[in-house]
Scaffold this motif. Structure first.
Motif, mmCIF file in Angstrom:
data_model
loop_
_atom_site.group_PDB
_atom_site.id
_atom_site.type_symbol
_atom_site.label_atom_id
_atom_site.label_comp_id
_atom_site.label_asym_id
_atom_site.label_seq_id
_atom_site.Cartn_x
_atom_site.Cartn_y
_atom_site.Cartn_z
ATOM 1 N N ARG A 10 38.139 72.713 -7.191
ATOM 2 C CA ARG A 10 39.053 71.562 -7.228
ATOM 3 C C ARG A 10 39.853 71.559 -8.523
ATOM 4 N NH1 ARG A 10 35.592 66.363 -5.086
ATOM 5 N NH2 ARG A 10 36.412 66.398 -2.971
ATOM 6 N N THR A 55 31.464 57.863 -6.167
ATOM 7 C CA THR A 55 30.689 58.144 -7.384
ATOM 8 C C THR A 55 30.483 56.916 -8.257
ATOM 9 O OG1 THR A 55 32.702 58.773 -8.554
ATOM 10 C CG2 THR A 55 31.435 60.559 -7.532
ATOM 11 N N PRO A 105 23.977 64.386 -7.446
ATOM 12 C CA PRO A 105 24.982 63.334 -7.271
ATOM 13 C C PRO A 105 24.337 61.947 -7.303
ATOM 14 C CG PRO A 105 25.165 65.020 -5.563
ATOM 15 C CD PRO A 105 23.880 65.261 -6.284
ATOM 16 N N SER A 106 25.020 60.999 -7.881
ATOM 17 C CA SER A 106 24.532 59.625 -7.875
ATOM 18 C C SER A 106 25.738 58.694 -7.900
ATOM 19 C CB SER A 106 23.640 59.371 -9.096
ATOM 20 O OG SER A 106 24.408 59.444 -10.273
ATOM 21 N N GLN A 129 34.086 75.768 1.736
ATOM 22 C CA GLN A 129 33.219 74.594 1.850
ATOM 23 C C GLN A 129 33.854 73.351 1.250
ATOM 24 O OE1 GLN A 129 29.267 75.305 0.192
ATOM 25 N NE2 GLN A 129 28.533 74.566 2.170
ATOM 26 N N GLU A 165 46.481 60.503 -9.257
ATOM 27 C CA GLU A 165 45.450 61.181 -10.045
ATOM 28 C C GLU A 165 44.316 61.635 -9.118
ATOM 29 O OE1 GLU A 165 45.292 60.539 -13.965
ATOM 30 O OE2 GLU A 165 43.132 60.489 -14.196
ATOM 31 N N LEU A 166 44.508 62.811 -8.552
ATOM 32 C CA LEU A 166 43.546 63.356 -7.593
ATOM 33 C C LEU A 166 43.199 64.790 -7.968
ATOM 34 C CD1 LEU A 166 45.195 62.181 -4.241
ATOM 35 C CD2 LEU A 166 43.170 61.198 -5.347
ATOM 36 N N PHE A 167 42.033 65.226 -7.520
ATOM 37 C CA PHE A 167 41.592 66.600 -7.723
ATOM 38 C C PHE A 167 41.176 67.159 -6.360
ATOM 39 C CE2 PHE A 167 41.019 64.249 -11.578
ATOM 40 C CZ PHE A 167 41.509 65.098 -12.549
ATOM 41 N N TYR A 210 35.659 58.960 0.829
ATOM 42 C CA TYR A 210 34.634 60.004 0.740
ATOM 43 C C TYR A 210 34.074 60.107 -0.680
ATOM 44 C CZ TYR A 210 36.833 61.934 5.014
ATOM 45 O OH TYR A 210 37.345 62.121 6.274
ATOM 46 N N GLN A 211 32.901 60.680 -0.780
ATOM 47 C CA GLN A 211 32.320 61.097 -2.073
ATOM 48 C C GLN A 211 32.399 60.004 -3.132
ATOM 49 O OE1 GLN A 211 34.507 64.729 -2.757
ATOM 50 N NE2 GLN A 211 32.996 65.938 -1.637
ATOM 51 N N LEU A 218 29.485 68.426 2.929
ATOM 52 C CA LEU A 218 29.847 68.466 1.503
ATOM 53 C C LEU A 218 31.206 67.836 1.234
ATOM 54 C CD1 LEU A 218 28.676 69.655 -1.172
ATOM 55 C CD2 LEU A 218 30.090 71.672 -0.735
ATOM 56 N N SER A 219 32.158 68.006 2.162
ATOM 57 C CA SER A 219 33.510 67.497 1.931
ATOM 58 C C SER A 219 33.589 65.975 2.005
ATOM 59 C CB SER A 219 34.476 68.103 2.953
ATOM 60 O OG SER A 219 34.047 67.771 4.251
ATOM 61 N N TYR A 266 30.406 69.874 -4.852
ATOM 62 C CA TYR A 266 31.582 69.453 -4.083
ATOM 63 C C TYR A 266 32.891 69.562 -4.874
ATOM 64 C CZ TYR A 266 30.385 64.809 -6.157
ATOM 65 O OH TYR A 266 30.060 63.774 -7.005
ATOM 66 N N ASP A 267 32.783 69.797 -6.184
ATOM 67 C CA ASP A 267 33.983 69.962 -7.003
ATOM 68 C C ASP A 267 34.386 71.424 -7.172
ATOM 69 O OD1 ASP A 267 34.737 67.327 -7.553
ATOM 70 O OD2 ASP A 267 33.212 67.125 -9.107
ATOM 71 N N GLN A 321 29.014 69.344 -10.106
ATOM 72 C CA GLN A 321 28.810 69.023 -8.689
ATOM 73 C C GLN A 321 29.383 70.127 -7.804
ATOM 74 O OE1 GLN A 321 26.971 66.692 -7.833
ATOM 75 N NE2 GLN A 321 27.010 65.172 -9.478
ATOM 76 N N ALA A 358 34.868 61.132 -6.113
ATOM 77 C CA ALA A 358 34.816 62.363 -6.896
ATOM 78 C C ALA A 358 36.195 63.004 -7.062
ATOM 79 C CB ALA A 358 33.866 63.355 -6.232
ATOM 80 N N ASP A 359 37.061 62.866 -6.080
ATOM 81 C CA ASP A 359 38.376 63.521 -6.168
ATOM 82 C C ASP A 359 39.400 62.655 -6.888
ATOM 83 O OD1 ASP A 359 38.883 61.560 -4.338
ATOM 84 O OD2 ASP A 359 39.651 62.878 -2.771
ATOM 85 N N GLY A 360 38.964 61.527 -7.461
ATOM 86 C CA GLY A 360 39.871 60.661 -8.192
ATOM 87 C C GLY A 360 40.421 59.512 -7.350
ATOM 88 N N TYR A 361 40.181 59.568 -6.054
ATOM 89 C CA TYR A 361 40.670 58.517 -5.154
ATOM 90 C C TYR A 361 39.979 57.196 -5.494
ATOM 91 C CZ TYR A 361 42.097 56.609 -0.559
ATOM 92 O OH TYR A 361 42.657 55.869 0.464
ATOM 93 N N GLU A 362 40.707 56.105 -5.366
ATOM 94 C CA GLU A 362 40.145 54.787 -5.652
ATOM 95 C C GLU A 362 40.589 53.806 -4.581
ATOM 96 O OE1 GLU A 362 40.170 54.471 -10.470
ATOM 97 O OE2 GLU A 362 42.085 54.518 -9.477
ATOM 98 N N LEU A 380 36.177 47.985 -7.501
ATOM 99 C CA LEU A 380 36.966 49.215 -7.462
ATOM 100 C C LEU A 380 35.992 50.358 -7.168
ATOM 101 C CD1 LEU A 380 39.904 50.125 -7.933
ATOM 102 C CD2 LEU A 380 39.289 50.596 -10.295
#
Lengths: 166, 354
Positions: free
Chosen positions: B265, A156, A26-27, B304, B237-239, A153-154, A133-134, B261-262, B259, A99-103, A95
């Motif tokens: 998802r 990216t 991850p970066s 997890q 737009e979420l996963f 969270y997460q 991890l979450s 963590y995905d 990843q 990772a989950d698309g959240y912004e 912005l």
């Protein structure tokens, strides 16, 4: 024919193994209105100065996170901070993508120590332990807000942009 | 036939405008949508939406010649009567092989940036290429589709009108399909009438709406659905890993990003027309909306990568334990999201049957 099937099986195993080996480190990338686009790999991350910041969890208890101030990351990428943050640069925003698309969005001035004493950090640990991890490996900690919705969270990507013209 | 083609060409010319240098330019098309959907839309400048492009895209969407068997079109799996989803758990393409994930509904794609259940493709133009060429879907190389279209009596004039070109290339096919799909706006449900002040929900629908939008710890208590399916579009737009399995058999977005963590998802889908798009989830495991509500009420499995928004304060999977009446109310609200005009709109229907 049997040999052909065995070859296919071996190939399939090789491909599966390759996918396994291709797990990415991850970066965080820093892009947009930056002098030096950055990919914050663990090596670079380890060089950066660290700070702590508090955030209340869902139970209302204060938790101590530690990580790198986001302003340090922005400066490293050559974003207009400090003395340069004036005039037209005050129409820039950040912005933060997850990772989950959240912004979530901040004006650049909200994150700059020449405007505010609040220090927003990109945290990688909670109570000296790596983030779960979450949440991790990197999350925003935005102290002093009534809702934790921007403590995303997460993380990216950090994308610096200019507000669009009409 | 020649007369038909001549008439069609005349019709096309009526919609187009003349460029000063004599070239016919396609007519820009404004896509109509309610302001409460917001304007954060994706329309690449390189592929502006036009009357001619959308018309061509609609034809291509229903065109079985784009498949290797000549029998499968986009519409074979994306059926208008089901809000452009499939009523089967897994669709089958040209070779009869079942796909590994449930066919997604096509509605309000103008606000979507990353496509498929795992978001692996950016933009509708790039998305269109995959089902056209995938061996288990339409199974035909773009170059072959282009050759078929060029050799047809019908299509060259439509491509000329849409893109001002004499020679079709694959990108024109993708661009036209993308333009058509951008016009698939669903905003005519009873919920939309409510948002515009023209519909008064029943008591049960109102209670369901409150459950949908309120947080589990709120007053009155909610089911927290809007945390992910929020806003008038019931889409963000979420996963997320929504707790279907303790050990997800399909790694979902992890296969795209690499990843951990995905793992497990998948896209949080729009709930627009959700009553029409059974079966549900990426693997179509739930036949009814009642089963879906039961899952979120008492069936979420821990793992997890389970979404933190489906965990309680102790880190355990949320157990909403909705009452029978609460489930009925929630389902009543979800029914409000059905847009009967969308599934009968002739602008989106098979042009070869009209």
């Amino acid at each position: 024919m049997k040999g052909y099937k065995l070859f296919l099986l071996a190939l399939s195993a090789l491909v599966s193994g390759h996918q396994f080996l291709c797990a990415q480190t991850p970066s965080i990338s820093v892009t947009g209105e930056v002098a030096r686009p950055l990919s914050l790999t663990p090596d670079i991350w380890a060089e950066l100065p660290r700070e702590q910041a508090e955030l209340k969890d869902r139970n209302g208890e204060s938790r101590l996170f530690s990580g790198v101030p986001i302003q340090v990351v922005l400066e490293r990428a050559g974003v207009t901070t400090g003395d340069q943050l004036r005039g037209g640069n005050l129409t820039k925003y950040v912005l933060v993508k997850c990772a989950d698309g959240y912004e979530v969005l901040f004006s650049l001035a909200e994150l700059d120590s020449s405007f505010t004493d609040r220090r927003v950090i990109l945290a990688d640990s909670l109570a000296s332990e790596p983030l779960p991890l979450s949440m991790g490996p990197y999350r925003l900690v935005v102290p002093g807000e009534k809702k934790p919705a921007r403590s995303a969270y997460q993380v990216t990507e950090i994308s610096v942009k200019h507000a669009a013209t009409d | 036939m020649l007369v038909v083609i001549a008439l069609l060409s005349l019709v096309l010319l009526c919609f187009a405008s003349w460029h000063p240098e004599g070239q016919v330019l396609p007519t820009p098309l404004a896509i109509d949508y309610p302001s409460y959907f917001g304007h954060r839309i994706s329309r690449p400048p390189a592929n502006p939406t036009t009357v001619e492009g959308v018309r061509l895209g609609r034809m291509l969407f229903y065109e079985p010649a784009l498949s290797a068997s000549g029998k499968v079109s986009c519409a074979s799996c994306h059926k208008q009567q089901f809000a452009f989803a499939d009523d089967r758990r897994f669709s089958a393409g040209v070779d009869g092989t079942l796909l590994s994930r449930n066919t997604m509904s096509l509605a309000n794609l103008l606000w979507v940036r990353q496509f498929f259940w795992d978001g692996r493709t950016r933009g509708l133009e790039a998305q269109a290429k995959e089902p056209l060429t995938h061996p288990h879907e339409m199974g035909q190389a773009l170059a072959i589709s282009v050759r078929k279209l060029e050799q047809s009596e019908l299509y060259p004039a439509y491509f000329r009108a849409a893109f001002g070109i004499d020679r079709i290339v694959g990108d024109h096919v993708l661009n036209a399909l993308a333009q058509f799909q951008r016009t698939l706006v669903s905003a005519g449900s009873l919920y939309d009438h409510y948002l515009r002040g023209g519909y008064v929900p029943s008591d049960s629908e109102n209670r369901g709406m409150a459950l949908f939008f309120n947080a589990p710890g709120g007053q009155p208590r909610g089911a927290g659905c809007a945390h992910c399916h929020g806003g008038p579009q019931t889409y963000q737009e979420l996963f997320h890993n929504n707790g279907l399995d303790a050990f997800p058999p399909d790694s979902g977005r992890k296969a795209v990003t690499g990843q951990e963590y995905d793992n497990g998802r998948f896209r949080v889908t729009t709930l627009r027309n959700i009553a029409l798009t059974a079966p549900y989830m990426h693997d179509g495991r739930f036949q009814t909306l009642k089963e879906v509500v039961d899952h979120y009420s008492e069936g979420v499995a821990n793992s997890q990568t389970l979404s933190p928004f489906l965990k309680d304060r102790d880190g355990k999977p949320t157990r909403l334990r909705l009452s029978s009446q609460e489930k009925i109310d929630l389902l009543a609200f979800l029914q409000l999201l059905t847009d009967s005009t969308f599934i009968t709109d002739e602008r989106h229907s098979n042009p070869f049957k009209n």
